[in-house]
Design a protein around this motif. Structure first.
Motif, mmCIF file in Angstrom:
data_model
loop_
_atom_site.group_PDB
_atom_site.id
_atom_site.type_symbol
_atom_site.label_atom_id
_atom_site.label_comp_id
_atom_site.label_asym_id
_atom_site.label_seq_id
_atom_site.Cartn_x
_atom_site.Cartn_y
_atom_site.Cartn_z
ATOM 1 N N PRO A 168 -29.163 -49.932 3.255
ATOM 2 C CA PRO A 168 -29.366 -50.656 1.987
ATOM 3 C C PRO A 168 -29.062 -52.147 2.069
ATOM 4 O O PRO A 168 -29.430 -52.902 1.165
ATOM 5 N N ASN A 169 -28.392 -52.594 3.140
ATOM 6 C CA ASN A 169 -28.115 -54.022 3.304
ATOM 7 C C ASN A 169 -29.392 -54.851 3.343
ATOM 8 O O ASN A 169 -29.365 -56.062 3.090
ATOM 9 N N ALA A 170 -30.503 -54.212 3.658
ATOM 10 C CA ALA A 170 -31.775 -54.941 3.743
ATOM 11 C C ALA A 170 -32.168 -55.553 2.399
ATOM 12 O O ALA A 170 -32.878 -56.563 2.355
ATOM 13 N N ARG A 171 -31.702 -54.952 1.308
ATOM 14 C CA ARG A 171 -32.125 -55.399 -0.025
ATOM 15 C C ARG A 171 -31.838 -56.874 -0.258
ATOM 16 O O ARG A 171 -32.709 -57.631 -0.701
ATOM 17 N N GLU A 172 -30.619 -57.327 0.036
ATOM 18 C CA GLU A 172 -30.276 -58.720 -0.246
ATOM 19 C C GLU A 172 -31.052 -59.691 0.643
ATOM 20 O O GLU A 172 -31.334 -60.826 0.246
ATOM 21 N N PHE A 173 -31.453 -59.241 1.826
ATOM 22 C CA PHE A 173 -32.257 -60.094 2.703
ATOM 23 C C PHE A 173 -33.670 -60.261 2.129
ATOM 24 O O PHE A 173 -34.222 -61.367 2.139
ATOM 25 N N ARG A 185 -43.719 -71.664 -3.739
ATOM 26 C CA ARG A 185 -44.913 -71.241 -4.478
ATOM 27 C C ARG A 185 -45.754 -70.189 -3.744
ATOM 28 O O ARG A 185 -46.966 -70.145 -3.888
ATOM 29 N N ARG A 186 -45.100 -69.346 -2.978
ATOM 30 C CA ARG A 186 -45.801 -68.209 -2.363
ATOM 31 C C ARG A 186 -45.440 -66.958 -3.164
ATOM 32 O O ARG A 186 -44.750 -66.060 -2.689
ATOM 33 N N ASN A 187 -45.913 -66.932 -4.404
ATOM 34 C CA ASN A 187 -45.454 -65.920 -5.358
ATOM 35 C C ASN A 187 -45.938 -64.506 -5.046
ATOM 36 O O ASN A 187 -45.250 -63.534 -5.359
ATOM 37 N N LEU A 188 -47.111 -64.386 -4.443
ATOM 38 C CA LEU A 188 -47.631 -63.055 -4.124
ATOM 39 C C LEU A 188 -46.735 -62.364 -3.094
ATOM 40 O O LEU A 188 -46.373 -61.190 -3.249
ATOM 41 N N ILE A 189 -46.371 -63.111 -2.045
ATOM 42 C CA ILE A 189 -45.472 -62.558 -1.027
ATOM 43 C C ILE A 189 -44.119 -62.241 -1.652
ATOM 44 O O ILE A 189 -43.513 -61.201 -1.371
ATOM 45 N N ALA A 190 -43.651 -63.141 -2.514
ATOM 46 C CA ALA A 190 -42.350 -62.943 -3.163
ATOM 47 C C ALA A 190 -42.333 -61.657 -3.980
ATOM 48 O O ALA A 190 -41.350 -60.903 -3.956
ATOM 49 N N ARG A 191 -43.428 -61.380 -4.690
ATOM 50 C CA ARG A 191 -43.487 -60.156 -5.507
ATOM 51 C C ARG A 191 -43.406 -58.905 -4.640
ATOM 52 O O ARG A 191 -42.753 -57.917 -5.006
ATOM 53 N N GLU A 192 -44.069 -58.939 -3.494
ATOM 54 C CA GLU A 192 -44.021 -57.794 -2.583
ATOM 55 C C GLU A 192 -42.597 -57.548 -2.083
ATOM 56 O O GLU A 192 -42.151 -56.402 -1.977
ATOM 57 N N LEU A 193 -41.894 -58.637 -1.794
ATOM 58 C CA LEU A 193 -40.522 -58.508 -1.302
ATOM 59 C C LEU A 193 -39.579 -58.053 -2.409
ATOM 60 O O LEU A 193 -38.652 -57.267 -2.167
ATOM 61 N N ARG A 194 -39.804 -58.534 -3.626
ATOM 62 C CA ARG A 194 -38.999 -58.069 -4.763
ATOM 63 C C ARG A 194 -39.199 -56.565 -4.969
ATOM 64 O O ARG A 194 -38.259 -55.837 -5.307
ATOM 65 N N LYS A 195 -40.427 -56.119 -4.762
ATOM 66 C CA LYS A 195 -40.713 -54.690 -4.905
ATOM 67 C C LYS A 195 -39.945 -53.886 -3.861
ATOM 68 O O LYS A 195 -39.352 -52.841 -4.173
ATOM 69 N N LYS A 196 -39.936 -54.373 -2.617
ATOM 70 C CA LYS A 196 -39.189 -53.677 -1.568
ATOM 71 C C LYS A 196 -37.706 -53.603 -1.915
ATOM 72 O O LYS A 196 -37.063 -52.565 -1.734
ATOM 73 N N ALA A 197 -37.176 -54.711 -2.430
ATOM 74 C CA ALA A 197 -35.756 -54.739 -2.804
ATOM 75 C C ALA A 197 -35.466 -53.725 -3.905
ATOM 76 O O ALA A 197 -34.448 -53.023 -3.875
ATOM 77 N N SER A 198 -36.371 -53.626 -4.877
ATOM 78 C CA SER A 198 -36.161 -52.679 -5.980
ATOM 79 C C SER A 198 -36.274 -51.233 -5.495
ATOM 80 O O SER A 198 -35.575 -50.343 -5.988
ATOM 81 N N LEU A 199 -37.142 -50.993 -4.515
ATOM 82 C CA LEU A 199 -37.268 -49.647 -3.946
ATOM 83 C C LEU A 199 -35.983 -49.242 -3.230
ATOM 84 O O LEU A 199 -35.531 -48.098 -3.336
ATOM 85 N N ILE A 200 -35.400 -50.188 -2.510
ATOM 86 C CA ILE A 200 -34.142 -49.902 -1.810
ATOM 87 C C ILE A 200 -33.031 -49.604 -2.810
ATOM 88 O O ILE A 200 -32.229 -48.682 -2.623
ATOM 89 N N GLU A 201 -32.996 -50.371 -3.895
ATOM 90 C CA GLU A 201 -31.982 -50.135 -4.929
ATOM 91 C C GLU A 201 -32.155 -48.744 -5.544
ATOM 92 O O GLU A 201 -31.178 -48.025 -5.776
ATOM 93 N N ALA A 202 -33.408 -48.362 -5.787
ATOM 94 C CA ALA A 202 -33.679 -47.032 -6.343
ATOM 95 C C ALA A 202 -33.221 -45.941 -5.382
ATOM 96 O O ALA A 202 -32.672 -44.916 -5.795
#
Length: 356
Positions: A168-173, A185-202
């Motif tokens: 789960p340490n991967a989430r903060e990275f 301003r690379r928002n599309l990539i950022a959204r994908e990474l936010r999704k990965k972080a939320s999946l790890i939290e779940a």
């Protein structure tokens, strides 16, 4: 080149592998090859010889940033082999990076230090130095174009670290990398990474249940992604859930292999997944006629009463198929004597099998 070195190592030809690595002209690729050899060999005399060559390569480097990156690689190599002296090289690397005058080069040095610390499992230190790298550049007076280019490369490196972290340490990275991508301003990539972080939290909050939820929504990609962030016991349950889903969707061979993999994990690592959950999954396999898979799952249930329930149903399933020998064999494995007698009686009196 690395494939050839790997081939030599697999054949036990250490001398040829080392000779080939030393022929690499570029210093850092040579160091990476030597690191690979060092982590492959086990004999102390060979490890000492390789480390000596690595240190010679470091001494030949002129640029501070190159030397810092090399020291970080050596630190990782030693720690990965179980040698605590790797920490010494990380400290030496830090002192060197701190002395670099150029803001961007110094930040790059902190980034490399963080990268190899993450590879070594030193996640809190790695996260700290990635932040130091990021903040030092953002607050600098460097030209915007250079800052933009640096931050893009730094975010990529952080994502590479996150992808290799199987906890789960991967989430903060992922979240830090997303923040940097948003900054440039690379928002599309950022959204994908936010999704990965939320999946790890779940995954950390729900355990293997999150895998079941994703599979119910036919989101196999997310289900597979979160498995590596579960505890070992939860991974077993998650693999079995994925196996069941695969069998349901006409991928029986792959599903069967996952059941076997889960079984090996339990036996080899002496794991104890939740018995109630194992029973429920075994019953799901029985409902779709996968008796062998259910039997494999039953074999790793430690609670005798719960195991008796599963073996009882498996025995009756074999009886319904007309395989009386297997039915009796499984029934004899039931530890609860009362249940065993009832099931054997049902098997002998064929007319009651369906009802039972």
């Amino acid at each position: 080149m690395m494939e050839d070195i790997s081939d030599f190592m697999e054949r036990g030809d250490f001398g040829s592998a080392l000779d080939l690595a030393l022929r690499i002209k570029e210093p850092f690729p040579r160091l990476e090859a030597l690191s690979y050899i060092y982590l492959y060999v086990k004999e102390a005399k060979y490890m000492e010889a390789v480390l000596g060559r690595m240190l010679e390569t470091v001494d030949s480097l002129k640029e501070s940033l190159e030397k810092a990156r090399a020291l970080a690689l050596i630190g990782y190599t030693l720690l990965a082999s179980g040698d605590s002296k790797g920490d010494y090289f990380f400290k030496k690397d830090y002192q060197l990076v701190k002395s670099i005058d150029s803001t961007l080069w110094r930040a790059d040095g902190y980034g490399y230090l963080a990268y190899y610390m993450a590879l070594s499992g030193k996640y809190s230190d790695a996260f700290y130095y990635y932040n130091v790298s990021y903040e030092s550049v953002v607050s600098s007076s460097e030209p915007y174009s250079k800052v933009l280019s640096f931050l893009y490369s730094l975010a990529q490196r952080i994502v590479e670290s996150a992808d290799k972290i199987r906890s789960p340490n991967a989430r903060e990275f992922y979240e830090l990398a997303a923040e940097i991508y948003e900054n440039i301003r690379r928002n599309l990539i950022a959204r994908e990474l936010r999704k990965k972080a939320s999946l790890i939290e779940a995954a950390t909050q729900m355990g293997s249940k999150v895998v079941s939820d994703f599979l119910e929504r036919r989101d196999l990609e997310s289900a597979v992604f979160v498995i590596k962030y579960l505890s070992e016991e939860e991974k077993v349950l998650a693999l079995l859930e994925v196996a069941y889903w695969l069998v349901l969707h006409d991928k029986k061979g792959l599903g069967n292999s996952l059941v076997e993999e889960a079984f090996r994990m339990v036996v080899e690592r002496k794991l104890q997944p939740d018995d109630d959950s194992l029973r429920d999954i075994a019953f799901k396999f029985l409902k779709i006629g996968q008796i062998k898979d259910a039997l494999t799952i039953a074999a790793i249930i430690t609670n005798k009463e719960i195991a008796s329930q599963v073996f009882a149903r498996i025995a009756l399933a074999y009886a319904r198929k007309g395989d009386k020998l297997k039915a009796v064999t499984v029934a004899e494995a039931i530890s609860n004597e009362n249940v065993k007698k009832e099931i054997l009686k049902a098997i002998e009196g064929d007319e009651d099998v369906g009802h039972q």
